[in-house]
Design an enzyme around this catalytic site. Structure first.
Site, mmCIF file in Angstrom:
data_model
loop_
_atom_site.group_PDB
_atom_site.id
_atom_site.type_symbol
_atom_site.label_atom_id
_atom_site.label_comp_id
_atom_site.label_asym_id
_atom_site.label_seq_id
_atom_site.Cartn_x
_atom_site.Cartn_y
_atom_site.Cartn_z
ATOM 1 N N GLU A 99 15.242 16.691 -1.150
ATOM 2 C CA GLU A 99 14.035 17.142 -1.483
ATOM 3 C C GLU A 99 13.258 15.919 -0.258
ATOM 4 O OE1 GLU A 99 15.273 16.058 -4.412
ATOM 5 O OE2 GLU A 99 15.912 17.812 -5.414
ATOM 6 N N TYR A 111 15.257 16.873 9.653
ATOM 7 C CA TYR A 111 16.092 17.710 8.681
ATOM 8 C C TYR A 111 16.463 18.836 9.612
ATOM 9 C CZ TYR A 111 15.555 13.841 5.325
ATOM 10 O OH TYR A 111 15.600 12.724 4.767
#
Length: 146
Positions: A99, A111
């Site tokens: 998350e 990411y």
């Protein structure tokens, strides 16, 4: 560049985490110590940063990534994320999740650049005004050169 390192103290982890995060709050030394004693949890370190992950039952979770604000944009986070993928795959995980705060654009770019894809949203996960983006990484493809 990076490696497993349980020689780093929970206090040092908490101090760096506090330099990197202020919401909902940084993790305490006691929380780091507790996590490090949990089945499947591993710690990867590099000068100026660390990553804590967990791999169990075929899935992995990137629990936290902290890179000292003074050493960001030097590849430390990218190296730790790559090492996480390799370690989790060696531990039997086929997929990994994390998350990230929806407004943390730098982390989201990191990411995405390392192969993670958006998989969902957790509304108000980081407080009343901040959602979490759930991201997923297929580890088999990562380990096969993808």
């Amino acid at each position: 560049m990076t490696g497993a390192d349980h020689g780093v103290t929970p206090e040092a982890l908490a101090a760096l985490h506090a330099r990197c995060f202020d919401r909902p709050r940084p993790w305490s030394a006691a929380e780091f110590a507790g996590l490090l004693g949990t089945r499947g949890v591993f710690l990867l370190t590099a000068p100026g940063g660390f990553l804590m992950g967990r791999a169990i039952a075929g899935e992995a979770e990137l629990l936290t990534l902290a890179v000292d604000p003074d050493t960001r944009r030097a590849g430390i986070g990218r190296g730790l994320v790559a090492d996480f993928a390799g370690r989790a795959a060696r531990m039997g995980a086929d997929a990994a999740y994390l998350e990230v705060a929806a407004d943390n654009l730098a982390a989201r770019r990191l990411y995405e650049a390392t192969g993670w894809l958006e998989a969902g949203v957790r509304r108000r996960y980081y407080g009343p005004a901040t959602d979490a983006i759930v991201m997923r990484l297929t580890l088999r493809a990562t380990q096969e050169g993808g």
